[in-house]
Design a protein around this motif. Structure first.
Motif, PDB file in Angstrom:
ATOM      1  N   ILE A  19       0.855  -1.203   0.000  1.00 14.39           N
ATOM      2  CA  ILE A  19       0.000   0.000   0.000  1.00 14.39           C
ATOM      3  C   ILE A  19       0.886   1.245   0.000  1.00 14.39           C
ATOM      4  CG2 ILE A  19      -1.846   1.199   1.226  1.00 14.39           C
ATOM      5  CD1 ILE A  19      -2.125  -1.402   2.940  1.00 14.39           C
ATOM      6  N   ASP A  61       3.689  -5.736   2.423  1.00 11.77           N
ATOM      7  CA  ASP A  61       4.038  -4.719   3.434  1.00 11.77           C
ATOM      8  C   ASP A  61       4.690  -5.316   4.680  1.00 11.77           C
ATOM      9  OD1 ASP A  61       3.282  -2.130   2.398  1.00 11.77           O
ATOM     10  OD2 ASP A  61       1.196  -2.825   2.460  1.00 11.77           O
ATOM     11  N   PHE A  64       7.424  -3.998   7.268  1.00 12.39           N
ATOM     12  CA  PHE A  64       7.081  -2.979   8.269  1.00 12.39           C
ATOM     13  C   PHE A  64       6.575  -3.672   9.538  1.00 12.39           C
ATOM     14  CE2 PHE A  64       6.368  -0.872   4.068  1.00 12.39           C
ATOM     15  CZ  PHE A  64       7.457  -0.007   4.139  1.00 12.39           C
ATOM     16  N   GLU A  66       7.002  -3.326  12.581  1.00 12.91           N
ATOM     17  CA  GLU A  66       6.585  -2.528  13.733  1.00 12.91           C
ATOM     18  C   GLU A  66       5.064  -2.481  13.889  1.00 12.91           C
ATOM     19  OE1 GLU A  66       7.780   1.740  15.110  1.00 12.91           O
ATOM     20  OE2 GLU A  66       6.447   1.931  13.397  1.00 12.91           O
ATOM     21  N   ASP A  67       4.352  -2.563  12.763  1.00 11.89           N
ATOM     22  CA  ASP A  67       2.899  -2.426  12.836  1.00 11.89           C
ATOM     23  C   ASP A  67       2.216  -3.642  13.439  1.00 11.89           C
ATOM     24  OD1 ASP A  67       2.777   0.157  11.782  1.00 11.89           O
ATOM     25  OD2 ASP A  67       3.096  -0.631   9.761  1.00 11.89           O
ATOM     26  N   ARG A  86      -3.004  -6.612   5.486  1.00 16.49           N
ATOM     27  CA  ARG A  86      -1.873  -6.817   6.397  1.00 16.49           C
ATOM     28  C   ARG A  86      -2.212  -7.716   7.588  1.00 16.49           C
ATOM     29  NH1 ARG A  86       1.893  -1.984   7.693  1.00 16.49           N
ATOM     30  NH2 ARG A  86       3.096  -3.846   8.188  1.00 16.49           N
ATOM     31  N   GLY A 116       2.643   1.357  14.356  1.00 17.36           N
ATOM     32  CA  GLY A 116       3.135   2.677  13.953  1.00 17.36           C
ATOM     33  C   GLY A 116       2.411   3.812  14.650  1.00 17.36           C
ATOM     34  N   ARG A 132      -6.005   3.589  10.622  1.00 15.93           N
ATOM     35  CA  ARG A 132      -5.647   2.188  10.887  1.00 15.93           C
ATOM     36  C   ARG A 132      -5.991   1.747  12.310  1.00 15.93           C
ATOM     37  NH1 ARG A 132      -1.595   0.574   7.155  1.00 15.93           N
ATOM     38  NH2 ARG A 132      -2.086   1.639   5.207  1.00 15.93           N
ATOM     39  N   HIS A 165       0.555   7.239  10.183  1.00 10.25           N
ATOM     40  CA  HIS A 165       0.576   6.785  11.571  1.00 10.25           C
ATOM     41  C   HIS A 165       1.061   7.932  12.461  1.00 10.25           C
ATOM     42  CE1 HIS A 165       1.197   2.619   9.719  1.00 10.25           C
ATOM     43  NE2 HIS A 165       0.135   2.474  10.462  1.00 10.25           N
ATOM     44  N   MET A 246       7.057   3.541  -0.064  1.00 12.81           N
ATOM     45  CA  MET A 246       5.920   2.706   0.370  1.00 12.81           C
ATOM     46  C   MET A 246       5.325   3.222   1.690  1.00 12.81           C
ATOM     47  SD  MET A 246       5.813   0.777  -2.180  1.00 12.81           S
ATOM     48  CE  MET A 246       4.483  -0.305  -1.659  1.00 12.81           C
ATOM     49  N   ASP A 247       5.541   4.520   1.957  1.00 20.47           N
ATOM     50  CA  ASP A 247       4.952   5.181   3.139  1.00 20.47           C
ATOM     51  C   ASP A 247       5.536   4.719   4.463  1.00 20.47           C
ATOM     52  OD1 ASP A 247       3.279   6.651   1.527  1.00 20.47           O
ATOM     53  OD2 ASP A 247       1.467   5.487   1.957  1.00 20.47           O
ATOM     54  N   GLY A 248       6.684   4.078   4.441  1.00 22.41           N
ATOM     55  CA  GLY A 248       7.270   3.595   5.695  1.00 22.41           C
ATOM     56  C   GLY A 248       8.598   4.272   5.978  1.00 22.41           C
ATOM     57  N   CYS A 252       9.406   1.770  11.383  1.00 24.66           N
ATOM     58  CA  CYS A 252       8.530   0.673  10.930  1.00 24.66           C
ATOM     59  C   CYS A 252       9.277  -0.624  10.672  1.00 24.66           C
ATOM     60  CB  CYS A 252       7.841   1.037   9.621  1.00 24.66           C
ATOM     61  SG  CYS A 252       7.420   2.747   9.443  1.00 24.66           S
TER      62      CYS A 252
HETATM   63  C1  CIR Z   1       1.256   0.474   4.906  1.00 25.70           C
HETATM   64  O1  CIR Z   1       0.575   1.300   4.281  1.00 25.70           O
HETATM   65  O2  CIR Z   1       0.789  -0.206   5.802  1.00 25.70           O
HETATM   66  C2  CIR Z   1       2.699   0.301   4.508  1.00 25.70           C
HETATM   67  N1  CIR Z   1       2.850   0.519   3.109  1.00 25.70           N
HETATM   68  C3  CIR Z   1       3.572   1.270   5.269  1.00 25.70           C
HETATM   69  C4  CIR Z   1       3.563   1.040   6.745  1.00 25.70           C
HETATM   70  C5  CIR Z   1       4.475   1.939   7.470  1.00 25.70           C
HETATM   71  N2  CIR Z   1       4.521   1.638   8.842  1.00 25.70           N
HETATM   72  C6  CIR Z   1       4.676   2.534   9.802  1.00 25.70           C
HETATM   73  O3  CIR Z   1       4.669   3.730   9.552  1.00 25.70           O
HETATM   74  N3  CIR Z   1       4.738   2.077  11.042  1.00 25.70           N
END
Ligand code: CIR
Length: 257
Positions: A19, A61, A64, A66-67, A86, A116, A132, A165, A246-248, A252
């Motif tokens: 994502i 994903d 990452f 940490e999530d 996820r 996150g 989320r 996040h 990828m936004d991380g 993460c």
């Molecule tokens: C997502 O959208 O879930 C992953 N592409 C990116 C997650 C990043 N995680 C974070 O900031 N803790």
């Protein structure tokens, strides 16, 4: 507290299918792997032993990590990621962490929570209410934290589109000091904290991590690096460009304890 271990998972060949809202183009899988390896070596150099999960192409994903779990006060709780694609990442994380945390708890339905959104700041934890992490997930975590002697504050970031996040815009620098992006600088939940704003144009660098005596920051954000060094921090910059796509970011990519 000093970290001795971290959970990590390298990207699979499907990493670019994850994502993203970044508009930075697709990540280069080989470069993503190389950056991940450098990240792992840096953690090891700072004294951490790594628990390495195998890459999982079914979950783009999944680097990452940490999530998927939160560790605090020597105990762990499994998250329940808010993005349906996820949800399946948690099973293998549970298996890996079970060895270290036999009484591992979990966020349960209808709660959702991404790691996150959880920013530990010493004896206090900030929990982000985001797209989320829902109210039920945040409340379950707050109860678990409280049972472990940790207070928490909820910060609603749903009206801040720049933040996926909470930790996208908030990092703990130790003591009462927080590094924040402009969006959170004046947030009432942070009153009484020593809030340091990332320099203009460097919002991505608001996600950095303290690993024992060192701050890991993303490479390419020199004003933030300089700011942290002026505050007396030892700083190591790591290139995570493929994860930014990828936004991380840095936080993460591992669960640390
Ligand atoms: C997502 O959208 O879930 C992953 N592409 C990116 C997650 C990043 N995680 C974070 O900031 N803790």
């Amino acid at each position: 507290m000093r970290f001795t271990r971290a959970l990590v998972r390298p990207p699979a060949d499907t990493f670019a299918d994850g994502i993203t809202s970044s508009n930075l183009g697709p990540p280069d899988p080989a470069l993503a792997r190389a950056q991940h390896e450098t990240y792992c070596r840096s953690l090891e150099r700072l004294g951490l032993s790594l628990v390495r999960l195998a890459p999982d192409p079914a979950f783009p994903d999944s680097p990452f990590v940490e999530d998927t779990a939160i560790v605090a006060r020597g105990d762990a709780i499994l998250a329940r990621p808010g993005a349906p694609s996820r949800a399946g990442e948690v099973a293998s994380v549970r298996e890996a962490l079970g060895r270290w945390f036999p009484t591992i708890a979990r966020i349960t339905a209808p709660g959702t929570l991404d790691g996150g959104d959880v920013c530990e700041a010493g004896a206090h934890v900030f929990i982000g209410r985001s797209e989320r992490t829902n109210a039920e997930g945040a409340a379950q975590l707050a109860t678990w934290l409280s049972a472990h002697g940790l207070g928490s504050t909820l910060i609603d970031i749903r009206d801040v589109p720049a933040l996926l996040h909470l930790k996208t815009g908030l990092s703990w620098l130790g003591g009462r000091r927080l590094l924040v992006s402009e969006d959170l600088e004046k947030h009432e939940a942070l009153a009484g904290w020593n809030v340091v704003r990332v320099p203009a144009g460097e919002a991505y660098a608001a996600n950095c991590i303290r690993v024992n005596d060192t701050m890991l920051v993303p490479e390419g954000f020199p004003a933030t690096r300089e700011l942290l060094e002026r505050l007396g921090e030892t700083v190591v910059a790591l290139d995570v460009s493929e994860y930014q796509k990828m936004d991380g970011g840095l936080s993460c990519l591992s669960v640390r304890w």
